[in-house]
Design an enzyme around this catalytic site. Sequence first.
Site, PDB file in Angstrom:
ATOM      1  N   MET A 124      -7.194   2.818   3.480  1.00 37.36           N
ATOM      2  CA  MET A 124      -7.577   3.983   4.500  1.00 37.36           C
ATOM      3  C   MET A 124      -6.506   5.092   4.412  1.00 37.36           C
ATOM      4  O   MET A 124      -6.506   5.975   5.284  1.00 37.36           O
ATOM      5  CB  MET A 124      -7.512   3.422   5.956  1.00 37.36           C
ATOM      6  CG  MET A 124      -8.757   2.382   6.128  1.00 37.36           C
ATOM      7  SD  MET A 124      -9.143   2.174   7.672  1.00 37.36           S
ATOM      8  CE  MET A 124      -7.657   1.441   8.557  1.00 37.36           C
ATOM      9  N   GLY A 125      -5.779   4.967   3.079  1.00 39.88           N
ATOM     10  CA  GLY A 125      -4.898   6.152   2.862  1.00 39.88           C
ATOM     11  C   GLY A 125      -3.587   6.051   3.682  1.00 39.88           C
ATOM     12  O   GLY A 125      -3.153   5.114   4.228  1.00 39.88           O
ATOM     13  N   GLY A 134       3.418  -0.898  -0.070  1.00 42.09           N
ATOM     14  CA  GLY A 134       2.308  -1.835  -0.140  1.00 42.09           C
ATOM     15  C   GLY A 134       1.129  -1.367  -0.591  1.00 42.09           C
ATOM     16  O   GLY A 134       0.830  -2.427  -1.746  1.00 42.09           O
ATOM     17  N   HIS A 135       0.595  -0.189  -0.438  1.00 40.03           N
ATOM     18  CA  HIS A 135      -0.862   0.242  -1.107  1.00 40.03           C
ATOM     19  C   HIS A 135      -0.274   0.192  -2.724  1.00 40.03           C
ATOM     20  O   HIS A 135      -1.174  -0.177  -3.402  1.00 40.03           O
ATOM     21  CB  HIS A 135      -0.980   1.830  -0.457  1.00 40.03           C
ATOM     22  CG  HIS A 135      -1.407   1.503   0.928  1.00 40.03           C
ATOM     23  ND1 HIS A 135      -0.813   2.182   1.766  1.00 40.03           N
ATOM     24  CD2 HIS A 135      -2.771   0.999   1.403  1.00 40.03           C
ATOM     25  CE1 HIS A 135      -1.428   2.117   2.899  1.00 40.03           C
ATOM     26  NE2 HIS A 135      -2.669   1.432   2.810  1.00 40.03           N
ATOM     27  N   GLY A 172      -4.302  -7.146   0.375  1.00 43.00           N
ATOM     28  CA  GLY A 172      -3.260  -7.583   0.641  1.00 43.00           C
ATOM     29  C   GLY A 172      -3.218  -8.631   1.650  1.00 43.00           C
ATOM     30  O   GLY A 172      -4.107  -8.824   2.451  1.00 43.00           O
ATOM     31  N   GLN A 231      -8.556 -10.712   6.906  1.00 42.28           N
ATOM     32  CA  GLN A 231      -9.451  -9.914   6.091  1.00 42.28           C
ATOM     33  C   GLN A 231      -9.755 -10.274   4.835  1.00 42.28           C
ATOM     34  O   GLN A 231     -10.757 -10.249   4.278  1.00 42.28           O
ATOM     35  CB  GLN A 231      -8.957  -8.260   6.417  1.00 42.28           C
ATOM     36  CG  GLN A 231      -9.589  -7.436   5.444  1.00 42.28           C
ATOM     37  CD  GLN A 231      -9.011  -5.864   5.605  1.00 42.28           C
ATOM     38  OE1 GLN A 231      -9.194  -5.445   6.619  1.00 42.28           O
ATOM     39  NE2 GLN A 231      -8.161  -5.662   4.563  1.00 42.28           N
ATOM     40  N   MET A 288       5.189  -3.539   5.700  1.00 44.98           N
ATOM     41  CA  MET A 288       4.847  -1.959   5.647  1.00 44.98           C
ATOM     42  C   MET A 288       3.180  -1.808   6.131  1.00 44.98           C
ATOM     43  O   MET A 288       2.482  -2.538   5.917  1.00 44.98           O
ATOM     44  CB  MET A 288       4.906  -1.645   4.249  1.00 44.98           C
ATOM     45  CG  MET A 288       6.360  -1.517   3.972  1.00 44.98           C
ATOM     46  SD  MET A 288       6.422  -0.542   2.499  1.00 44.98           S
ATOM     47  CE  MET A 288       8.159  -0.663   2.153  1.00 44.98           C
TER      48      MET A 288
HETATM   49  P1  AMP Z   1      -5.249  -0.005   4.839  1.00 42.05           P
HETATM   50  O1  AMP Z   1      -5.051   1.228   4.172  1.00 42.05           O
HETATM   51  O2  AMP Z   1      -4.155  -0.554   5.726  1.00 42.05           O
HETATM   52  O3  AMP Z   1      -6.567  -0.534   5.111  1.00 42.05           O
HETATM   53  O4  AMP Z   1      -4.980  -1.100   3.583  1.00 42.05           O
HETATM   54  C1  AMP Z   1      -5.314  -1.121   2.540  1.00 42.05           C
HETATM   55  C2  AMP Z   1      -4.751  -2.366   1.732  1.00 42.05           C
HETATM   56  O5  AMP Z   1      -3.600  -2.472   1.541  1.00 42.05           O
HETATM   57  C3  AMP Z   1      -5.401  -3.662   2.327  1.00 42.05           C
HETATM   58  O6  AMP Z   1      -5.936  -4.725   1.393  1.00 42.05           O
HETATM   59  C4  AMP Z   1      -4.133  -4.109   3.022  1.00 42.05           C
HETATM   60  O7  AMP Z   1      -4.130  -5.693   3.272  1.00 42.05           O
HETATM   61  C5  AMP Z   1      -2.931  -3.887   2.023  1.00 42.05           C
HETATM   62  N1  AMP Z   1      -1.808  -3.591   2.774  1.00 42.05           N
HETATM   63  C6  AMP Z   1      -1.618  -2.772   3.909  1.00 42.05           C
HETATM   64  N2  AMP Z   1      -0.114  -3.070   4.204  1.00 42.05           N
HETATM   65  C7  AMP Z   1       0.437  -3.956   3.005  1.00 42.05           C
HETATM   66  C8  AMP Z   1       1.560  -4.576   2.766  1.00 42.05           C
HETATM   67  N3  AMP Z   1       2.714  -4.363   3.797  1.00 42.05           N
HETATM   68  N4  AMP Z   1       1.717  -5.373   1.728  1.00 42.05           N
HETATM   69  C9  AMP Z   1       0.719  -5.623   1.180  1.00 42.05           C
HETATM   70  N5  AMP Z   1      -0.512  -5.026   1.183  1.00 42.05           N
HETATM   71  C10 AMP Z   1      -0.824  -4.344   2.118  1.00 42.05           C
END
Ligand code: AMP
Length: 284
Positions: free
Chosen positions: A30-31, A36-37, A147, A153, A184
């Site tokens: 989601m940007g 982490g991303h 992640g 999820q 993060m």
């Molecule tokens: P989001 O943009 O928050 O929807 O996350 C996109 C992807 O990044 C999802 O697969 C999350 O699980 C992963 N993600 C978000 N935060 C982290 C993190 N701190 N460590 C590892 N993966 C992450």
Amino acid sequence: MEIIETVEQMQKKSEALRLGGHTIALVPTMGFFHEGHLELMRVGKKLADKLIISIFVNPTQFGPTEDFGKYPRNTEGDFARAREVGVDIVFSPSVSEMYPEGFQTNVQVEKATQNLCGISRPVYFNGVTTVVAKLFNMTMPHLAVFGQKDYQQLMVISLMVTDLNMPIKIVPVPTVREPDGLAMSSRNSYLNPEERKSALCLKKSLDLADKMFQGGEKDVSVIKNVVVSLIQDHPFTDIDYVSLCDPVTFEDIKTLGEKNLLGLAVRVGKTRLIDNCLLQRVSN
Ligand code: AMP
């Protein structure tokens, strides 16, 4: 790096890549990128020869009182960071491109979505599985990277892929943390300095629970009570859930077994944060 905004162009591109013999990795996001991303992207880059990332803040996974309207965005910054990692294609469709007039189909994973985040966010998982299924059909990846920070999820998507026979490998990546342990998250940007300090209670309580488990504690209520009081000792916190459950079915457990999931959701101020760890015996 190519930026694609329409479904038609995305599908044409992916079809051409596949016909050219390329393997495709997808990282859905989601940007508002953090490390982490970027780590997910690095993993995807290593495992396939073309890396597609999607940036789409998906309205259908947010409840009516949640933060869809103010979810943080940084499109230009995200493009720059994606370029540095070596992303080949950014797929960034609009809401109307993703959900045109008349859209009415839902993908639902029935049981694993009932507990934890499924309780306080009733529309969340249907929104996620539906949009991820659509993204898979649009980008046609061989593998997709998710992640472990969002453990439920990740497992729900793995179930969807298995149950619907999608020919896609789901690759998990461990949670990336700030130096002081905070997982993060794009939502960490909502925290003021005092809340940011309190937010450390999530990781601290996971570590304490793990220590108790490694020390032989098997009683769920004993561990839960310690975790709850550690969190409550930190200001601005309001617990959504502290759950000890089976890491595959997400059903609550009473006694800890070989492999257990400790999942947390805590509001710090107005910001809802999640974190988790697997409690399993460390073999020496
Ligand atoms: P989001 O943009 O928050 O929807 O996350 C996109 C992807 O990044 C999802 O697969 C999350 O699980 C992963 N993600 C978000 N935060 C982290 C993190 N701190 N460590 C590892 N993966 C992450």
